[in-house]
Design a protein around this motif. Structure first.
Motif, PDB file in Angstrom:
ATOM      1  N   ALA A  77      85.382  92.761  86.962  1.00  0.00           N
ATOM      2  CA  ALA A  77      86.007  91.859  87.932  1.00  0.00           C
ATOM      3  C   ALA A  77      85.345  92.039  89.295  1.00  0.00           C
ATOM      4  CB  ALA A  77      87.504  92.176  88.072  1.00  0.00           C
ATOM      5  N   THR A  91      83.794  84.387  92.593  1.00  0.00           N
ATOM      6  CA  THR A  91      84.747  85.373  92.060  1.00  0.00           C
ATOM      7  C   THR A  91      85.569  84.761  90.915  1.00  0.00           C
ATOM      8  OG1 THR A  91      86.360  84.868  93.801  1.00  0.00           O
ATOM      9  CG2 THR A  91      84.889  86.715  94.202  1.00  0.00           C
ATOM     10  N   ASN A  95      86.412  86.486  87.492  1.00  0.00           N
ATOM     11  CA  ASN A  95      87.803  86.934  87.334  1.00  0.00           C
ATOM     12  C   ASN A  95      88.610  86.066  86.386  1.00  0.00           C
ATOM     13  OD1 ASN A  95      87.155  88.958  89.087  1.00  0.00           O
ATOM     14  ND2 ASN A  95      88.184  88.090  90.867  1.00  0.00           N
ATOM     15  N   SER A 120      94.976  93.055  85.293  1.00  0.00           N
ATOM     16  CA  SER A 120      95.360  92.225  86.426  1.00  0.00           C
ATOM     17  C   SER A 120      95.712  93.136  87.606  1.00  0.00           C
ATOM     18  CB  SER A 120      96.536  91.349  85.987  1.00  0.00           C
ATOM     19  OG  SER A 120      97.000  90.562  87.049  1.00  0.00           O
ATOM     20  N   TYR A 145      91.684  85.530  94.509  1.00  0.00           N
ATOM     21  CA  TYR A 145      91.709  86.694  93.608  1.00  0.00           C
ATOM     22  C   TYR A 145      93.040  86.782  92.865  1.00  0.00           C
ATOM     23  CZ  TYR A 145      91.895  91.652  92.286  1.00  0.00           C
ATOM     24  OH  TYR A 145      92.019  92.832  91.589  1.00  0.00           O
ATOM     25  N   LYS A 149      93.826  86.188  88.903  1.00  0.00           N
ATOM     26  CA  LYS A 149      94.427  87.250  88.082  1.00  0.00           C
ATOM     27  C   LYS A 149      95.689  86.730  87.398  1.00  0.00           C
ATOM     28  CE  LYS A 149      91.733  90.907  88.483  1.00  0.00           C
ATOM     29  NZ  LYS A 149      91.005  91.412  87.311  1.00  0.00           N
TER      30      LYS A 149
END
Ligand code: UD2
Length: 307
Positions: A77, A91, A95, A120, A145, A149
């Motif tokens: 990640a 990202t 992710n 997560s 982010y 997640k």
């Protein structure tokens, strides 16, 4: 039994890899070394390592076909809220998309796996006032982010239910310990503090230091991950934390005592998208047999010894 650990050369991943090797599993690592370092893995010679990016879909598919892991730990990640605000598209591709693609491939090919564990973050809870955070507390993901997640958790759990895949998610709180890379501005605060105390560098304190976090020593994190694997749990979410709330000011004070030195502090405005208070309810983990072996003071002392 074979385990695949994506992000296995990273801070948490490498501790997990060493543990899995010590439990007698064959271990395969995929890591692009963007934050990780192969030297983090103690039992390097006993592990199959691929220096690759989890976004390389063709490579990942071939790897799954050839290696046929029983357990998959998805730790790869870009683990930074701030980075996701600067580079949301990039990202997101790590992710979320990389995880989704792997799940989809497992579904389409009926690859037999015993457990798919997605890592997560406490970031999913955001700034809502309920504390401590329980796995079924409301969520409020505030950054790309946290959104990635949370959305990926939902995919992982829905794939588990809909297609009968043994999937599970964990939410890491603030993990610290040896091997955490202090070199990026987004590195974990305890690795940065260790570096500053060790090398007499000034520490930049974002905000007034009253923000709180639930810091958990990496060995306890590995204990939790292994308990989850052994319990054959599926379609569940677990907080992984220590269960104690400490302000950054209190942490700095404790660490100065442990290190017997004082820190030079530079003040800066608080970071964007930051969570003000964070602490976990760890009751679900405790039911699996989890006991926190490392208080903050004990963990910091051990970390400082090796620094
Ligand atoms: C952690 C995770 C992140 C995400 C988030 C969820 C790490 C490294 N990051 O971010 O991936 O899961 O939790 O909420 O575990 N700070 C300073 N000076 C510094 C560095 C940090 O004051 O040089 C402050 C920072 O503003 C924050 C606290 O220290 O208030 C902890 O920062 P962090 O980057 O270690 O972790 P956090 O909670 O932002």
């Amino acid at each position: 039994m074979k385990a695949l650990v994506t992000g296995g050369a990273g801070f948490i991943g490498s501790h997990l890899v060493d543990h899995l090797v010590s439990e007698g599993l064959d271990v395969v690592v995929v890591d692009n070394l963007s934050m990780g370092d192969l030297h983090n893995i103690k039992y390097q010679d006993e592990v199959t390592i691929y220096v690759e990016d989890v976004r390389n879909e063709k490579f990942m598919q071939q790897l799954l076909q050839e290696e046929r892991p029983d357990y998959i730990y998805f730790l790869a990640a870009v683990a930074s809220v701030a980075d996701s605000i600067e580079r949301p598209a990039e990202t997101h591709s790590v992710n979320q998309t990389a995880v989704f693609n792997m799940l989809e491939y497992i579904r389409k090919t009926n690859l037999p796996i015993k457990q798919f564990l997605f890592t997560s973050s406490a970031a999913v809870y955001g700034n809502l006032p309920e504390l401590p955070k329980k796995e079924d507390s409301r969520v409020d993901p505030l950054s790309p982010y946290a959104i990635d997640k949370y959305a990926t958790e939902r995919f992982v759990l829905a794939y588990g239910e809909l297609y009968d895949l043994p999937t599970v998610c964990v939410r890491f709180f603030n993990v610290y310990g040896p091997g955490q890379n202090p070199s990026s501005p987004y590195s974990g605060v305890l690795s940065i503090l260790t570096d500053c105390l060790n090398n007499k560098k000034p520490f930049t304190l974002y905000g007034d230091g009253s923000q709180t976090r639930d810091f958990v020593y990496v060995e306890d994190v590995i204990q939790a991950l292994w308990l989850i694997t052994k319990s054959d749990t599926e379609h569940e979410v677990f907080n992984i934390a220590n269960g104690n709330e400490a302000s950054l000011n209190a942490i700095i004070e404790t660490y100065e005592k442990v290190a017997e030195t004082s820190l030079q502090i530079k003040k800066a405005p608080g970071r964007e998208g930051e969570v003000k208070r964070s602490v976990a309810n760890i009751g679900k983990l405790i039911k699996l047999g989890y006991t926190t072996k490392w208080s903050l003071e004990a963990g910091l002392s051990k970390y400082w010894e090796g620094a």
